[in-house]
Motif scaffolding. Structure first.
Motif, mmCIF file in Angstrom:
data_model
loop_
_atom_site.group_PDB
_atom_site.id
_atom_site.type_symbol
_atom_site.label_atom_id
_atom_site.label_comp_id
_atom_site.label_asym_id
_atom_site.label_seq_id
_atom_site.Cartn_x
_atom_site.Cartn_y
_atom_site.Cartn_z
ATOM 1 N N ILE A 135 0.856 -1.192 0.000
ATOM 2 C CA ILE A 135 0.000 0.000 0.000
ATOM 3 C C ILE A 135 0.890 1.240 0.000
ATOM 4 N N GLU A 136 0.590 2.151 -0.927
ATOM 5 C CA GLU A 136 1.403 3.372 -1.002
ATOM 6 C C GLU A 136 0.548 4.597 -0.707
ATOM 7 N N VAL A 155 -4.301 16.053 -0.940
ATOM 8 C CA VAL A 155 -4.766 15.126 0.096
ATOM 9 C C VAL A 155 -3.977 13.813 -0.038
ATOM 10 N N PRO A 156 -3.385 13.320 1.065
ATOM 11 C CA PRO A 156 -2.695 12.023 0.959
ATOM 12 C C PRO A 156 -3.723 10.892 0.840
ATOM 13 N N GLN A 157 -3.556 10.033 -0.148
ATOM 14 C CA GLN A 157 -4.510 8.935 -0.373
ATOM 15 C C GLN A 157 -3.762 7.602 -0.431
ATOM 16 N N ALA A 158 -4.304 6.607 0.303
ATOM 17 C CA ALA A 158 -3.679 5.277 0.292
ATOM 18 C C ALA A 158 -4.146 4.527 -0.954
ATOM 19 N N ARG A 159 -3.192 4.009 -1.708
ATOM 20 C CA ARG A 159 -3.519 3.261 -2.931
ATOM 21 C C ARG A 159 -2.925 1.861 -2.827
ATOM 22 N N ILE A 173 -12.826 -6.561 3.678
ATOM 23 C CA ILE A 173 -13.270 -5.473 4.566
ATOM 24 C C ILE A 173 -12.194 -4.390 4.664
ATOM 25 N N ILE A 174 -10.926 -4.832 4.731
ATOM 26 C CA ILE A 174 -9.829 -3.842 4.858
ATOM 27 C C ILE A 174 -9.802 -2.930 3.625
ATOM 28 N N ARG A 175 -10.086 -3.505 2.454
ATOM 29 C CA ARG A 175 -10.136 -2.703 1.213
ATOM 30 C C ARG A 175 -11.167 -1.584 1.343
ATOM 31 N N ILE A 176 -12.353 -1.982 1.844
ATOM 32 C CA ILE A 176 -13.424 -0.983 2.001
ATOM 33 C C ILE A 176 -13.011 0.063 3.050
ATOM 34 N N LEU A 177 -12.414 -0.411 4.145
ATOM 35 C CA LEU A 177 -11.974 0.518 5.205
ATOM 36 C C LEU A 177 -10.918 1.491 4.693
ATOM 37 N N LEU A 178 -10.084 0.986 3.796
ATOM 38 C CA LEU A 178 -9.040 1.820 3.203
ATOM 39 C C LEU A 178 -9.674 2.969 2.407
ATOM 40 N N GLU A 179 -10.723 2.608 1.637
ATOM 41 C CA GLU A 179 -11.444 3.628 0.869
ATOM 42 C C GLU A 179 -12.078 4.655 1.808
#
Lengths: 306, 203
Positions: free
Chosen positions: B92-93, B104-108, B133-139
């Motif tokens: 994850i970057e 805005v810093p965004q996790a990709r 679930i972690i993917r959704i939480l990341l968003e």
């Protein structure tokens, strides 16, 4: 020494943890150091705690070995469960992405330093071939038939081979323990039937020992579990119910056997199973408390043999 | 040019024109900032609406974690740790992204976790559920950080608009009024002076 061993085991049984001790431990009313362990859930990390619990379990078995060295092979075969777990873990670590490796503190056939230095599967299989846990023939057989072998199939080979070694260690002394080991084998057979399917599991068990065809059938018969019922659970993919059913039947059966064989070597086997479950229960409580899980979740995973 | 520097300007029609131009520019700037403020509010509301699911997602996350924790308990630490080693973790970057002109810093997710080595169906299901679930939480966390940064920008714009509205513009208006009055006085003076000179010449 046999009589003394049985008498000692009856005495040692009184020192096993009671259901209330587990509940107190889960609630945090007492800690491991109050139960004769050297570590504390509050102060030590998971690895230290599990090492302490495993060492205590190993000490208990080795104490019995000291009392009756003539059954040393049986005690060592029982403890070998831990080394088999270590070998299976090693196989996974070698396939995996690396990182810190963590094992039970028991190394009997393969010296600890040597075990830790093994870097590839071929080397491990070669070292194993010099021990009673040799799975080379089984691996070659699967490779010849399928062209390749998966990690899980290797683990199953190891489990099946272990049960042969374990059952063989006691065959001479006690037919009842031999039958009880066949019941334990059904637990493993159930687990692998879920993981790999019944056909593949059976094939590997038969490759390891053709007699398993009858021994597994005998195990089912002793558990009073019909194969058709077993298959139905597998077909419906109701795995957790199946594991729970086989577990319950197994515990019920070994307890009944204990009540019928209180004054022979079976008592020792039953005690070993009790301390093994005690170790596993403590491991679950330690992990559960370290992960701050709700007490009911921890309680739900415990297997308390009353 | 700061407001204090206007104190030293000569009182003249040129200064008046200059100040009026300044006031005009400031008022136009204020209008633009107000429009931007509305734009940011709209964007924040839009993003906030996506956060409504957070409670249910968190609940699912806890359930997925409990499933993994239960598996850890049932299988033991040695098996669990060795099974974990079969999983290649995700990459994850954190990248700076522009949202409405705000960085805005965004996790990709650069690389998905590799579960191909894991064959145990129970572990596989537990880890797949957890990752889903972690993917959704990341968003959701991306949205949250975006709201945070946009709100910071909104607060800054509010401060600027308020300062223009309550302080800078009234001061400019006051200064313009003062200079207008002084020019008016000067022109009356000039008129009287000229009138007196004219009277003296005619006498």
């Amino acid at each position: 020494m046999k009589t003394y061993l049985i008498v000692r085991v009856h005495g040692l049984r009184q020192h096993l943890l009671k259901e209330d001790d587990y509940h107190k431990l889960i609630r945090g009313d007492i800690d491991l150091d109050n139960l004769g362990y050297t570590t504390s859930i509050k102060e030590n990390n998971i690895q230290e705690l599990i090492e302490d619990i495993s060492k205590k379990f190993i000490e208990k078995v080795l104490f019995l070995e000291k009392i009756a060295p003539e059954y040393s092979k049986f005690f060592r075969a029982f403890l070998e469960k831990l080394e088999v777990e270590n070998i299976k873990a090693k196989l996974r670590y070698m396939r995996g992405s690396g990182g810190l490796e963590y094992y039970y503190p028991y190394h009997y056939f393969i010296d600890r330093e040597k075990f830790l230095s093994i870097r590839n599967e071929e080397e491990l299989i070669k070292i194993l071939s010099e021990t009673p846990l040799s799975i080379k023939i089984c691996i070659d057989h699967i490779k010849a038939r399928k062209g390749r072998i998966s990690l899980m199939e290797k683990e199953l080979c190891l489990d099946a081979k272990y049960y042969e070694y374990y059952a063989e260690s006691v065959k001479r002394y006690s037919k009842i323990i031999f039958s009880a080991i066949q019941l334990e084998k059904i637990l493993t057979y159930t687990y692998w039937s879920i993981m790999l399917g019944r056909k593949d599991t059976e094939e590997i068990f038969l490759t390891i020992n053709p007699e398993n065809f009858f021994l597994i059938e005998m195990g089912f018969h002793l558990l009073e579990l019909k194969i058709s019922r077993f298959e139905k659970y597998l077909e419906n993919k109701d795995y957790s119910s199946l594991i729970s059913l086989v577990d319950t039947l197994y515990l019920k059966r070994i307890k009944r056997l204990f009540l019928e064989n209180k004054n022979n070597l079976y008592t020792v086997y039953y005690y070993l199973i009790l301390i093994y479950y005690e170790m596993k229960n403590l491991e679950k409580i330690v992990l559960g408390r370290k992960m701050a899980l709700r007490p009911e979740i921890i309680r739900g995973t415990l297997k308390i043999i009353v | 040019m700061s407001l204090t520097s206007t104190r030293f300007l000569p009182i003249s029609r040129g200064t008046l024109i200059y100040l009026k131009n300044m006031l005009n520019t400031i008022e136009r700037g204020k209008n633009i900032l107000e429009m931007r403020r509305e734009q940011l509010i709209k964007e924040i509301f839009l993003l906030s609406s996506k956060l409504k699911e957070r409670a249910s997602i968190e609940h699912e996350y806890i359930r997925a974690l409990e499933k993994v924790a239960r598996l850890r308990l049932l299988r033991g630490e040695v098996e669990f740790e060795s099974m974990l080693s079969l999983v290649k973790p995700p990459q994850i970057e954190i990248l700076p992204t522009s949202i409405q002109g705000v960085m805005v810093p965004q996790a990709r997710i650069f690389e998905e976790p590799d579960l191909s080595q894991l064959q145990d169906p129970e572990f596989l299901n537990a880890f797949k559920d957890l990752w889903k679930i972690i993917r959704i939480l990341l968003e959701l966390s991306n949205i949250e950080i975006a709201i945070e940064k946009l709100s910071e920008q909104l607060a800054y714009i509010n401060r600027v608009v308020n300062s223009l509205d309550k302080s800078v513009i009234p001061k400019y208006k006051e200064l313009i009024r003062y200079i207008e009055e002084r020019i008016e006085e000067q022109s009356i003076d000039e008129f009287i002076k000229l009138k007196n000179i004219h009277e003296r010449i005619s006498v």
